[in-house]
Write an enzyme that holds these catalytic residues in place. Sequence first.
Site, PDB file in Angstrom:
ATOM      1  N   HIS A 270       0.836  -1.215   0.000  1.00 45.47           N
ATOM      2  CA  HIS A 270       0.000   0.000   0.000  1.00 45.47           C
ATOM      3  C   HIS A 270       0.870   1.265   0.000  1.00 45.47           C
ATOM      4  CE1 HIS A 270      -3.509  -2.432   0.301  1.00 45.47           C
ATOM      5  NE2 HIS A 270      -3.223  -2.875   1.500  1.00 45.47           N
ATOM      6  N   ASP A 321      -5.034  -8.000  -3.645  1.00 45.00           N
ATOM      7  CA  ASP A 321      -5.382  -7.732  -2.250  1.00 45.00           C
ATOM      8  C   ASP A 321      -6.759  -8.259  -1.864  1.00 45.00           C
ATOM      9  OD1 ASP A 321      -5.366  -6.818   0.317  1.00 45.00           O
ATOM     10  OD2 ASP A 321      -5.331  -4.696  -0.141  1.00 45.00           O
TER      11      ASP A 321
END
Length: 443
Positions: A270, A321
């Site tokens: 991220h 993800d």
Amino acid sequence: VTAYWCENAWLPEGVVASVRVAGVDGVVSQVEVGASPQPGDVPLRGVVIPGMANAHSHAFHRALRGRTHDDGGTFWTWRERMYAVAARLDPDSYLRLATAVYAEMALAGITAVGEFHYLHHGPGGVPYDDPNAMGLALVDAARTAGIRITLLDACYLEGGLDASGYLPLDPVQRRFSDGDAERWLDRVLALQSGTADRDHVVVGRAIHSVRAVRPGDFSTVADNRIGGPLHVHLSEQRAENDACLAVHGCTPTALLEREWLFDEELTVVHAVHLTDADVRLLGRGGVSVCACPTTEADLADGIAPFGRLARAGAQICLGSDQQVQTDLLVEAQRLDQHERLLSGRRGSFRPSGMVHDLTVSGHRSLGWPLAGEISRGHRLDLVALRLDSVRTAGAALEQVLTCATATDVTDVVVDGERVVTDGQHRLGDVGRLLQEAIEPLWA
Ligand SMILES: [Zn+2]
């Protein structure tokens, strides 16, 4: 010897026509450019790229797709829904779900997945008879679905972090925790020795986040008896930065650097909310940074400075993800689009760079150094993309990755084996497998 004849192939030097790729035991033995197909060769039409590595996955989050959009909320309210699904899974239902999820990945041209795994134990945190039953279900699922797996076994010991310090685990989170870092280490060492004879598995390490592991435990997780990839969720939400600053007096990035975690095995996931100093640290550290743009958009995380990170020297890779979509081509397109919106410039991420990030960088992050290229000595992973679909027709060959999607993947070869042929996975109807795995979790 297995051989594939590619109408066009994306080789390290660029896109080339008429390429014959031969392999022995799942490894490329010869790449012949300008070759004619030989009798027995399998023809692959369109353009063939190397297998893609999905550097960040939580397989069970696939059960949340299309089910969390009815009443708004934030990352933190989405997490409550995610915990409700986590609470219902056991090794059998997780095997069914993950098999279908990884088959969906294979259909999308993903040949290796980095599974960031933290759902370790039974309800209340009670270990299963085999404490690695859940991880082994993921390993078996990948084998059945025909892809390789890097099982990033995540240490998760704390219930969260706020300005007052670490919080106790809530009832669902107890399933994630081994109690202490030493017990986590013992379990992962057992998992590693138990899977050592499986050619499709790498066992790696993960610190769930600076919210879930205290800095004093980082060195145990980074233990070099496990070795290999080390992944960490980093600065996905501002609240993590605020709490880290209040408790540790520095950003999460600076905390990882202070605790000596920066090296070429580290991947941070991220990296949305970074200071300028964080960007410089990550760039200098030889670290991989995993972007998950569809998740970051879906969870309203923010837009990460991936262009600046890449220019600073970080290696960029991509992940699906929370599986809002299973399409790494779209992830790479969104990465570039987000960067355009941030920078006011087009094309910081060029098509050739997109291929590199999806293949070479992704495999590097997952501990498969000899995968991600169509070249001698590498794993024989091939992904054929249509050039004649309504999405891709008319595109220049070298730019087709800016408009192709997972729907354009026709054939997928993993370690020399055909896993997807003409858009069909060898397990059959993957949509039905997903439905049969997901619906009982919501019943
Ligand atoms: Zn994640």
